[in-house]
Scaffold this active site. Sequence first.
Site, short mmCIF file in Angstrom:
data_model
loop_
_atom_site.label_atom_id
_atom_site.label_comp_id
_atom_site.label_asym_id
_atom_site.label_seq_id
_atom_site.Cartn_x
_atom_site.Cartn_y
_atom_site.Cartn_z
N PRO A 75 0.82 -1.22 0.00
CA PRO A 75 0.00 0.00 0.00
C PRO A 75 0.85 1.27 0.00
CG PRO A 75 -0.13 -1.11 2.13
CD PRO A 75 0.66 -2.00 1.23
N GLU A 76 0.50 2.20 -0.85
CA GLU A 76 1.17 3.50 -0.88
C GLU A 76 0.24 4.55 -0.25
OE1 GLU A 76 3.44 4.82 -4.10
OE2 GLU A 76 4.12 2.84 -4.72
#
Length: 283
Positions: free
Chosen positions: A2-3
């Site tokens: 996840p960014e």
Amino acid sequence: MPELPEVETVRRGLAPVMEGQRIALARVNRPDLRWPFPERMAERLTGARVERLRRRSKYILADLDTGETLLIHLGMSGRMLVSGDALGRFVHDHPAPEKHDHVVFDMADGARVTFNDPRRFGAMDLMGTETAETHPLLAALGPEPLGNAFSESHLVAALKGRNMPVKSALLDQKIVAGLGNIYVCEALFRAGIHPGRRVSRISEKRLAALVPVIRQVLAEAIEAGGSSLRDFRQADGELGYFQHSFDVYGREGQSCRTPGCTNTVHRIVQSGRSSFYCPGCQR
Ligand SMILES: [Zn+2]
């Protein structure tokens, strides 16, 4: 992995079930994730009310009425699931407990938040809210890319005299916090800058132009995450992963999307990570 936009989407999905709510029961099912959990974490969380759920870089921070702040990091494979009946609206049945459900919060109003992380690169920690900014994971972070401190003058000054490839510079969390591989590739494509170009060989004007482009790329992804939140009640209660189309990331060998450009997207490896770019559009 996840960014920032995915983490922000998780935060926005958790806010309606956690903010202003008391944690009736916190359960911690193992002693550690990436690092050991803080001492007596379950007892310190049980009964606490979540005053505010905020984000710093890729960390979710829950300020509690006990004077402590809970830090949540999703790591590589961490997932947040929301189930139960919250705010009078049916959300999802509680799923059968799974092997990798490491932390479970039963909120006072009936909602359940489950942190599931098969690879255990995630983390949770507790710290005093007043001194949260000095936590080792937060202390050295640069400005938020969507905040006012991430200005054109900040970026130009932070890169002055540096000789690293521009992609490495944008991944440096001291220069700007929370940017990861995907959105750096997308921002460099939109700015027309080759990911391997040295910072010292890019004009100040072109460096400054990266700031609005980075904001735009992130804002569009957060918007896509927002659409996924509107649908998630019909899905399985898992927050944060959504369909989003990229211009270059993951598109090696496919046609460049710039009208009139006949190149295909190339991939190179920089510092062990894939960079995607168009050799015609990015110099
Ligand atoms: Zn192109």
